[in-house]
Design a protein around this motif. Structure first.
Motif, PDB file in Angstrom:
ATOM      1  N   SER A  29       0.852  -1.190   0.000  1.00 41.50           N
ATOM      2  CA  SER A  29       0.000   0.000   0.000  1.00 41.50           C
ATOM      3  C   SER A  29       0.882   1.233   0.000  1.00 41.50           C
ATOM      4  N   GLY A  30       0.326   2.336  -0.467  1.00 40.75           N
ATOM      5  CA  GLY A  30       1.123   3.548  -0.484  1.00 40.75           C
ATOM      6  C   GLY A  30       0.296   4.778  -0.795  1.00 40.75           C
ATOM      7  N   ALA A  31       0.996   5.874  -1.043  1.00 42.19           N
ATOM      8  CA  ALA A  31       0.369   7.145  -1.383  1.00 42.19           C
ATOM      9  C   ALA A  31       1.260   7.862  -2.382  1.00 42.19           C
ATOM     10  N   MET A  32       0.639   8.676  -3.223  1.00 46.57           N
ATOM     11  CA  MET A  32       1.385   9.402  -4.247  1.00 46.57           C
ATOM     12  C   MET A  32       0.850  10.815  -4.370  1.00 46.57           C
ATOM     13  N   GLU A  33       1.767  11.747  -4.588  1.00 47.42           N
ATOM     14  CA  GLU A  33       1.411  13.138  -4.831  1.00 47.42           C
ATOM     15  C   GLU A  33       2.213  13.625  -6.023  1.00 47.42           C
ATOM     16  N   ILE A  34       1.541  14.316  -6.944  1.00 44.56           N
ATOM     17  CA  ILE A  34       2.173  14.779  -8.179  1.00 44.56           C
ATOM     18  C   ILE A  34       1.881  16.260  -8.369  1.00 44.56           C
ATOM     19  N   SER A  35       2.904  17.009  -8.725  1.00 46.90           N
ATOM     20  CA  SER A  35       2.749  18.400  -9.109  1.00 46.90           C
ATOM     21  C   SER A  35       3.363  18.542 -10.498  1.00 46.90           C
ATOM     22  N   ARG A  36       2.524  18.678 -11.500  1.00 49.41           N
ATOM     23  CA  ARG A  36       3.025  18.735 -12.870  1.00 49.41           C
ATOM     24  C   ARG A  36       3.702  20.088 -13.129  1.00 49.41           C
ATOM     25  N   PRO A  37       4.770  20.081 -13.960  1.00 52.73           N
ATOM     26  CA  PRO A  37       5.175  18.964 -14.820  1.00 52.73           C
ATOM     27  C   PRO A  37       6.305  18.094 -14.280  1.00 52.73           C
ATOM     28  N   ASP A  38       6.870  18.432 -13.102  1.00 47.00           N
ATOM     29  CA  ASP A  38       8.162  17.829 -12.796  1.00 47.00           C
ATOM     30  C   ASP A  38       8.390  17.490 -11.320  1.00 47.00           C
ATOM     31  N   LYS A  39       7.339  17.215 -10.570  1.00 44.14           N
ATOM     32  CA  LYS A  39       7.542  16.867  -9.161  1.00 44.14           C
ATOM     33  C   LYS A  39       6.654  15.699  -8.764  1.00 44.14           C
TER      34      LYS A  39
END
Length: 263
Positions: free
Chosen positions: A76-86
């Motif tokens: 299990s896990g979690a993900m966070e994305i900030s486009r375009p490069d993080k």
């Protein structure tokens, strides 16, 4: 009342055979490849428009042992994305506790359970990072196809067959369910119905192994917008820094079922 598995299996086998017959005779009539591709394209466009998104996930990785036994390992896990490069992702399983951070320039892989980390410079976008990890460092991010900025253009050209499997419900969310085939793999996706057509479940099935092992990722607690997290690694635990190729295996498998020990 106690149930005997031996008594249940014959009935279950008959039920599965009946289901298989039903699917084979009805899916062809209801399949609509154009509609499936349209909805998948809507999902791709929706994902590309999200500057910031976060979600939790559960994964199941199947392998086939040298004895031909199919085994499954869950994380299990979690993900966070900030486009375009993080990007920031954590994953906890029975054999590793891992954090991945990318701030647009530096990628950090942190093995929490062994308190070691490695870093490499890979300036560029998330798309570039995914390609580099897969092609140059042989450390692919499972399910990373869905993190790309243009999922449709990346996945659809290799598709040879499309099936519309109607509706499904994942974690209480109504979804459109589609199955796609390529030369190497089969994959299925469940896409949330409504104004936020995000991927609720993604299943990749190998066609290169007779027993067809799978990788499944299921998404929950989907969020968009909001303030971005800090994507820079801070060594708060005095972890030892190692070269990336010296890091212990931080994957989802125990050592005895690594590719060298699996079929």
């Amino acid at each position: 009342m106690r149930f005997s598995t031996r008594k249940l299996l014959p009935g279950l086998t008959v039920a599965l055979m009946a289901s298989a017959i039903a699917v084979s005779t009805t899916v062809g009539a209801r399949a609509d490849a154009d509609d499936a591709k349209r909805i998948f394209k809507e999902m791709s466009d929706y994902l590309a428009l999200q500057d910031h998104l976060a979600f939790d996930f559960d994964t199941v990785l199947e392998v086939v042992s040298s004895e031909g036994q199919k085994l499954a390992f869950a994380s299990s896990g979690a993900m966070e994305i900030s486009r375009p490069d993080k990007i920031r992702a954590t994953r906890t399983g029975g054999f590793s506790d891992v954090e991945l951070l990318f701030d647009g320039t530096t990628l950090t892989l942190f093995g929490k359970s062994v308190n070691v980390y490695g870093q490499i410079e890979i300036p560029g976008s998330i798309d570039h990072l995914i390609d580099e990890l897969r092609d140059t460092y042989q450390r692919p991010i499972p399910g990373a196809d869905l993190l790309l900025s243009n999922v449709y253009d990346e996945l659809m050209p290799s598709v040879t067959d499309v099936k519309d499997l109607g509706s499904g419900v994942i974690g209480g969310v109504e979804c459109n369910h589609f199955a796609f085939r390529t030369e190497d793999v089969d994959w299925q996706i469940w896409i949330a119905v409504g104004d936020a057509p995000y991927p609720c479940r993604y299943v990749i099935t190998s066609k290169q192994i007779d027993t067809a092992p799978q990788y499944t990722v299921q998404v929950s607690d989907w969020k968009t917008g909001g303030a971005a997290a800090d994507f820079v690694f801070k060594n708060d635990t005095d972890a030892e820094k190692l070269a990336l190729d010296k890091l212990p295996d931080l994957g989802e498998l125990p050592a005895q079922y690594s590719p060298e020990g699996a079929k």
